[in-house]
Design an enzyme around this catalytic site. Structure first.
Site, PDB file in Angstrom:
ATOM      1  N   HIS A   1      41.190   7.811   2.851  1.00 25.75           N
ATOM      2  CA  HIS A   1      42.057   6.842   3.407  1.00 25.75           C
ATOM      3  C   HIS A   1      42.773   7.338   4.445  1.00 25.75           C
ATOM      4  O   HIS A   1      42.357   7.772   5.241  1.00 25.75           O
ATOM      5  CB  HIS A   1      42.876   6.538   2.049  1.00 25.75           C
TER       6      HIS A   1
ATOM      7  N   HIS B   1      34.584   1.464   8.158  1.00 24.85           N
ATOM      8  CA  HIS B   1      35.814   1.006   7.550  1.00 24.85           C
ATOM      9  C   HIS B   1      35.365  -0.176   6.581  1.00 24.85           C
ATOM     10  O   HIS B   1      34.469  -0.897   6.924  1.00 24.85           O
ATOM     11  CB  HIS B   1      36.852   0.211   8.524  1.00 24.85           C
TER      12      HIS B   1
ATOM     13  N   ASP C   1      41.957   6.542  12.453  1.00 25.10           N
ATOM     14  CA  ASP C   1      42.041   7.835  12.353  1.00 25.10           C
ATOM     15  C   ASP C   1      41.463   8.957  13.223  1.00 25.10           C
ATOM     16  O   ASP C   1      41.461  10.069  13.390  1.00 25.10           O
ATOM     17  CB  ASP C   1      41.779   8.345  10.830  1.00 25.10           C
TER      18      ASP C   1
HETATM   19  N1  CMC Z   1      29.746   8.273   8.200  1.00 26.54           N
HETATM   20  C1  CMC Z   1      28.544   8.163   7.983  1.00 26.54           C
HETATM   21  N2  CMC Z   1      27.890   7.289   6.956  1.00 26.54           N
HETATM   22  C2  CMC Z   1      28.987   6.358   6.775  1.00 26.54           C
HETATM   23  C3  CMC Z   1      30.405   6.483   6.979  1.00 26.54           C
HETATM   24  C4  CMC Z   1      30.739   7.416   7.749  1.00 26.54           C
HETATM   25  N3  CMC Z   1      32.002   7.780   8.126  1.00 26.54           N
HETATM   26  N4  CMC Z   1      30.993   5.370   6.506  1.00 26.54           N
HETATM   27  C5  CMC Z   1      30.258   4.776   5.853  1.00 26.54           C
HETATM   28  N5  CMC Z   1      28.823   5.318   6.075  1.00 26.54           N
HETATM   29  C6  CMC Z   1      27.393   4.484   5.548  1.00 26.54           C
HETATM   30  C7  CMC Z   1      27.565   4.786   3.930  1.00 26.54           C
HETATM   31  O1  CMC Z   1      26.922   6.081   3.609  1.00 26.54           O
HETATM   32  C8  CMC Z   1      26.837   3.430   3.554  1.00 26.54           C
HETATM   33  O2  CMC Z   1      25.522   3.953   4.006  1.00 26.54           O
HETATM   34  P1  CMC Z   1      24.133   3.223   3.035  1.00 26.54           P
HETATM   35  O3  CMC Z   1      24.274   1.740   3.217  1.00 26.54           O
HETATM   36  O4  CMC Z   1      22.912   4.228   3.651  1.00 26.54           O
HETATM   37  O5  CMC Z   1      24.482   3.803   1.891  1.00 26.54           O
HETATM   38  C9  CMC Z   1      27.162   2.390   4.602  1.00 26.54           C
HETATM   39  O6  CMC Z   1      27.701   3.088   5.805  1.00 26.54           O
HETATM   40  C10 CMC Z   1      28.304   1.600   4.156  1.00 26.54           C
HETATM   41  O7  CMC Z   1      29.200   2.217   3.599  1.00 26.54           O
HETATM   42  P2  CMC Z   1      30.453   2.278   2.339  1.00 26.54           P
HETATM   43  O8  CMC Z   1      30.513   3.595   1.851  1.00 26.54           O
HETATM   44  O9  CMC Z   1      29.806   1.225   1.454  1.00 26.54           O
HETATM   45  O10 CMC Z   1      31.567   1.469   3.085  1.00 26.54           O
HETATM   46  P3  CMC Z   1      32.853   1.470   2.384  1.00 26.54           P
HETATM   47  O11 CMC Z   1      33.707   0.284   2.816  1.00 26.54           O
HETATM   48  O12 CMC Z   1      32.779   1.655   0.805  1.00 26.54           O
HETATM   49  O13 CMC Z   1      33.707   2.720   2.932  1.00 26.54           O
HETATM   50  C11 CMC Z   1      35.018   4.041   4.326  1.00 26.54           C
HETATM   51  C12 CMC Z   1      34.655   2.608   3.906  1.00 26.54           C
HETATM   52  C13 CMC Z   1      36.541   4.007   5.244  1.00 26.54           C
HETATM   53  C14 CMC Z   1      35.736   4.704   2.857  1.00 26.54           C
HETATM   54  C15 CMC Z   1      34.001   4.946   4.603  1.00 26.54           C
HETATM   55  O14 CMC Z   1      33.418   4.256   6.065  1.00 26.54           O
HETATM   56  C16 CMC Z   1      34.248   6.397   5.036  1.00 26.54           C
HETATM   57  O15 CMC Z   1      34.059   7.142   4.144  1.00 26.54           O
HETATM   58  N6  CMC Z   1      34.722   6.696   6.272  1.00 26.54           N
HETATM   59  C17 CMC Z   1      34.955   8.072   6.474  1.00 26.54           C
HETATM   60  C18 CMC Z   1      36.581   8.301   6.221  1.00 26.54           C
HETATM   61  C19 CMC Z   1      37.607   7.717   7.105  1.00 26.54           C
HETATM   62  O16 CMC Z   1      37.483   7.691   8.192  1.00 26.54           O
HETATM   63  N7  CMC Z   1      38.512   6.993   6.553  1.00 26.54           N
HETATM   64  C20 CMC Z   1      39.452   6.268   7.213  1.00 26.54           C
HETATM   65  C21 CMC Z   1      39.452   4.829   7.015  1.00 26.54           C
HETATM   66  S1  CMC Z   1      40.424   3.969   8.060  1.00 26.54           S
HETATM   67  C22 CMC Z   1      42.112   4.235   7.855  1.00 26.54           C
HETATM   68  C23 CMC Z   1      42.714   4.241   6.468  1.00 26.54           C
HETATM   69  O17 CMC Z   1      42.100   3.546   5.520  1.00 26.54           O
HETATM   70  O18 CMC Z   1      43.533   5.118   6.218  1.00 26.54           O
END
Ligand code: CMC
Length: 455
Positions: free
Chosen positions: A286, A325, A381
């Site tokens: 987050h 996201h 971010d």
């Molecule tokens: N890098 C590589 N792969 C990713 C990433 C990433 N940053 N984010 C998602 N994926 C992949 C994930 O592994 C999954 O792949 P597969 O379908 O093969 O299993 C697919 O994309 C779908 O992702 P998810 O984990 O189901 O998505 P989610 O909605 O649960 O997670 C998230 C959203 C923001 C937690 C995630 O994208 C993430 O961890 N990003 C990196 C951390 C980040 O930048 N967070 C800040 C978010 S924005 C501001 C805030 O909230 O504070």
């Protein structure tokens, strides 16, 4: 009959009765019964499923939605977000217009009150917030108790929670004027607490607020004043910080806002509740992601190492921080604005060389099938940390800088939740996966090495 809509929820399969247009008809194949469930605002009420039973003593059907992928937990009139189109609006106003034309406190007023303030309302609001920037002297002693290398987010969480011990009346959350006072206090004190946590980590004396200054200039004064008689914040940097604060002020039902609502639903006071929201924000998935982005750029080190790093991510080793996201499946509109602000900041501070690595990462990722298929775009971010670092902040302050403005959004959401007659204490259900009833085993009769199955 459904108590609100008045139409039949359970119908016989052969019924000729015309079905309401805004409804869903489902057949339970376990019993052969058909049910008609009202649809409102594109949703069905999860509690309507409870009437779907296999026997009179059956609890009724539940929906299972770990991590709330498809569950609306509230009605809200504060922030509108269309993740596919990349749209973000506060109270109907596009984020781009607010970032261009408003000050942060003007936007905080909008979030909290629903309308933009008139000139006199804004003056009054700014005066009220300024009147609450001081913190009790004891809080300074409390801050002094932290280890010299304590993480500023840990200090902020604790200091905000500690405020609840100073304002005992804050527990009276149903009294609108008491609530308003705590909201003003929290928005006023956040920069002071944040600046204190920053100065503590540097071993510098705390600086008192100067209420003649704007919200962001006062914050910069508390952060960076040394021995000069009057600290003078660079106006371009102060405006950049103001814009960054506007962009971070609210983002509908994200993890920390959901925490704010969940903890607030127990009627805890707003200081304890806000401390819980800050704790949720601190996680690397987050708000903590901005700090992680900088660590990642440091690890990559140079532009030519970007392809190898991306290959490593694609091979399943970690995530590209600042990418992806839950809701945005398009370019995060905040990231677009931040990219522009970065250029303005670099005119003053000089270019942060990490920007070149970030731009290369973005370029390669946006052309790569792995990221395209998963709709992974830079989020808020991704670029904010590069600006913060250029302005002189160390990475462990980045999430603190997120928490300051998000406090306005959390409090607006908290207030809305308290005024929503449909809300109750947040208490989800579970699917129990543990043992059936079993009898106690005396310690000398237990077999070694038996583990409780988790999940
Ligand atoms: N890098 C590589 N792969 C990713 C990433 C990433 N940053 N984010 C998602 N994926 C992949 C994930 O592994 C999954 O792949 P597969 O379908 O093969 O299993 C697919 O994309 C779908 O992702 P998810 O984990 O189901 O998505 P989610 O909605 O649960 O997670 C998230 C959203 C923001 C937690 C995630 O994208 C993430 O961890 N990003 C990196 C951390 C980040 O930048 N967070 C800040 C978010 S924005 C501001 C805030 O909230 O504070």
């Amino acid at each position: 009959m459904h108590p609100e809509t008045g139409y039949l929820a359970h119908t016989a399969p052969a019924s000729d009765k015309p079905l309401p247009e805004e409804s869903l008809t489902v057949t339970d194949n376990r019993t052969g019964k058909t049910y008609t469930i009202p649809v409102s605002d594109g949703t069905i009420r999860a509690t309507d499923l409870r009437q779907i039973k296999t026997a009179p003593d059956d609890f009724g059907l539940m929906s299972y939605d770990p991590a709330f992928l498809n569950t609306a937990s509230c009605r809200s009139a504060i922030t509108y977000l269309d993740g596919d189109k990349g749209i973000l609006r506060y109270r109907g106003y596009p984020i781009e217009q607010l970032a261009e034309r408003c000050s942060f406190l003007e936007v905080a007023y909008l979030l909290l009150n629903g309308e933009l303030p008139t000139e006199s309302e804004l003056d009054d609001w700014v005066r009220q917030v300024s009147a609450h920037t001081m913190i009790h002297e004891n809080i300074k002693k409390f801050m002094d108790g932290f280890h010299y290398d304590a993480h500023p987010m840990g200090m902020l969480i604790s200091a905000v929670a500690a405020l609840s011990t100073y304002y005992r009346e804050a527990r009276n959350i149903h009294e609108p004027h008491i609530r308003k006072l705590q909201i003003t206090r929290l928005i006023g004190k956040m920069p002071t607490l944040a600046a204190h946590s920053y100065r503590h980590s540097l071993g510098l004396p705390y600086v008192y607020p100067d209420n003649e200054l704007s919200y962001t200039k006062n914050f910069m004064h508390m952060l960076w004043k040394k021995t000069e008689p009057k600290y003078s914040a660079n106006p371009v940097l102060a405006r950049a910080l103001d814009i960054l604060f506007i962009l971070h002020a609210d983002h509908e039902q994200n993890c920390s806002t959901n925490t704010m609502r969940a903890v607030g639903s127990s009627q805890a006071d707003p200081y304890a509740t806000t401390a819980a929201a800050i704790a949720a924000l601190s996680g690397p998935l987050h708000g903590g992601a901005n700090e992680e982005v900088l660590r990642m750029l440091d690890e990559i080190g140079s532009k030519d190492r970007v392809p190898a790093y991306i290959a490593q991510i694609k091979a399943g080793h970690g995530k590209l921080m600042g990418f992806g996201h839950r809701v945005y499946k398009n370019y995060d509109p905040r990231a677009r604005i931040i990219k522009r602000v970065a250029e303005e900041v670099f005119q003053v501070t000089g270019r942060n060389p990490k920007l070149d690595i970030a731009l290369e990462l973005e370029r390669i990722a946006l052309e790569d099938e792995f990221f395209i298929r998963r709709k992974l775009y830079p989020n808020v971010d991704f670029y904010s940390g590069i600006i913060y670092q250029a302005m002189g902040f160390s990475p462990d302050m980045f999430t603190v800088l997120f928490a300051i403005p998000r406090t306005a959004g959390w409090l607006a959401q908290w207030q809305e939740m308290l005024e929503d007659g449909e809300q109750k204490i947040a208490r989800p259900r579970q699917i129990y996966t543990g043992h059936e009833k079993r009898d106690f085993v005396r310690i000398e009769e237990r077999a070694p090495g038996r583990m409780v199955r988790v999940g």
